[in-house]
Design a protein around this motif. Sequence first.
Motif, short mmCIF file in Angstrom:
data_model
loop_
_atom_site.label_atom_id
_atom_site.label_comp_id
_atom_site.label_asym_id
_atom_site.label_seq_id
_atom_site.Cartn_x
_atom_site.Cartn_y
_atom_site.Cartn_z
N TYR A 78 5.98 -51.12 -13.23
CA TYR A 78 5.31 -49.87 -12.91
C TYR A 78 5.31 -49.66 -11.40
CZ TYR A 78 3.05 -49.73 -17.56
OH TYR A 78 2.78 -49.68 -18.91
N GLN A 137 2.88 -47.56 -8.52
CA GLN A 137 1.63 -46.83 -8.31
C GLN A 137 1.63 -46.21 -6.92
OE1 GLN A 137 -2.02 -49.17 -8.30
NE2 GLN A 137 -3.20 -47.44 -9.08
N GLY A 171 -3.81 -43.38 -4.82
CA GLY A 171 -4.69 -42.43 -5.49
C GLY A 171 -4.23 -42.00 -6.87
N GLU A 172 -3.20 -42.64 -7.40
CA GLU A 172 -2.67 -42.25 -8.70
C GLU A 172 -2.66 -43.44 -9.65
OE1 GLU A 172 -2.36 -38.42 -7.49
OE2 GLU A 172 -1.97 -39.17 -9.53
N GLY A 173 -2.34 -43.16 -10.92
CA GLY A 173 -2.19 -44.23 -11.88
C GLY A 173 -0.77 -44.78 -11.87
N PRO A 174 -0.57 -45.97 -12.43
CA PRO A 174 0.77 -46.55 -12.49
C PRO A 174 1.70 -45.71 -13.36
CG PRO A 174 -0.91 -48.22 -12.89
CD PRO A 174 -1.59 -46.90 -12.94
N LEU A 224 5.36 -45.83 -15.40
CA LEU A 224 6.33 -46.77 -15.96
C LEU A 224 7.72 -46.51 -15.38
CD1 LEU A 224 6.81 -49.03 -18.08
CD2 LEU A 224 7.39 -47.21 -19.69
N PHE A 234 4.05 -52.99 -9.77
CA PHE A 234 3.41 -53.98 -10.63
C PHE A 234 4.35 -54.40 -11.76
CE2 PHE A 234 -0.84 -54.05 -9.04
CZ PHE A 234 -1.13 -52.78 -8.60
N THR A 245 -0.21 -59.03 -9.46
CA THR A 245 -1.08 -58.55 -8.38
C THR A 245 -0.43 -57.46 -7.53
OG1 THR A 245 -0.34 -60.45 -7.10
CG2 THR A 245 -2.47 -60.64 -8.21
N ARG A 283 3.37 -54.54 -2.39
CA ARG A 283 3.16 -53.32 -1.61
C ARG A 283 4.37 -53.10 -0.73
NH1 ARG A 283 -0.74 -55.53 -3.60
NH2 ARG A 283 -2.70 -54.52 -4.10
#
Lengths: 114, 115
Positions: A35, A37, A40-43, A45, A88, A106, A109
């Motif tokens: 995923y 991300q 400020g957003e969701g993951p 796919l 992720f 985890t 970044r």
Amino acid sequence: GQQLNQSPQSMFIQEGEDVSMNCTSSSIFNTWLWYKQDPGEGPVLLIALYKAGELTSNGRLTAQFGITRKDSFLNISASIPSDVGIYFCAGQPPTTSGTYKYIFGTGTRLKVLA
Amino acid sequence: NAGVMQNPRHLVRRRGQEARLRCSPMKGHSHVYWYRQLPEEGLKFMVYLQKENIIDESGMPKERFSAEFPKEGPSILRIQQVVRGDSAAYFCASSPLAGRGETQYFGPGTRLLVL
């Protein structure tokens, strides 16, 4: 409990460079998901992997399901500024209870320097 | 086909108040998962629900947290008597089935801030 070690934790790269990241565990998994991300957003796919050894691409992204079933890799080729974000991995372990769920790494970044 | 919807996107509560987070799964999805994400960390599984049933709540704190997914309406994650440590982003994901290899699709999250 089962854990996923994701590395590197963070990386700065120049635009145009290739990126590699991985997830490893001492346990086996039946499915791997990757995923991304954005802040400020969701993951979202990116890629799903279902079989040991499987190699799957999605544009400039390529992911592999490790032969041992204990790891997975994600590569991004020719990075661009919009690749910035957190990546992720998520692994689905075998279950005997019939309840299927995912364990998340985890995160890596990624920051791209123009 | 609308994606997973969560509301509110941001929620501010004072210590001791209640927080109610809502999640509407994608159309056709009957399986909902809630995750918590602390700043600079990954997603931690909290609870998995099907319509009207809690299937796995092994990641849910034993006290103050509850979840439901009624026959009609969204799934609700409820946090009673919130404390500062509850401040986090809460994500909901849904899937059409819950078998091996089923992918989960995430909503945009609710960011809870406890003052």
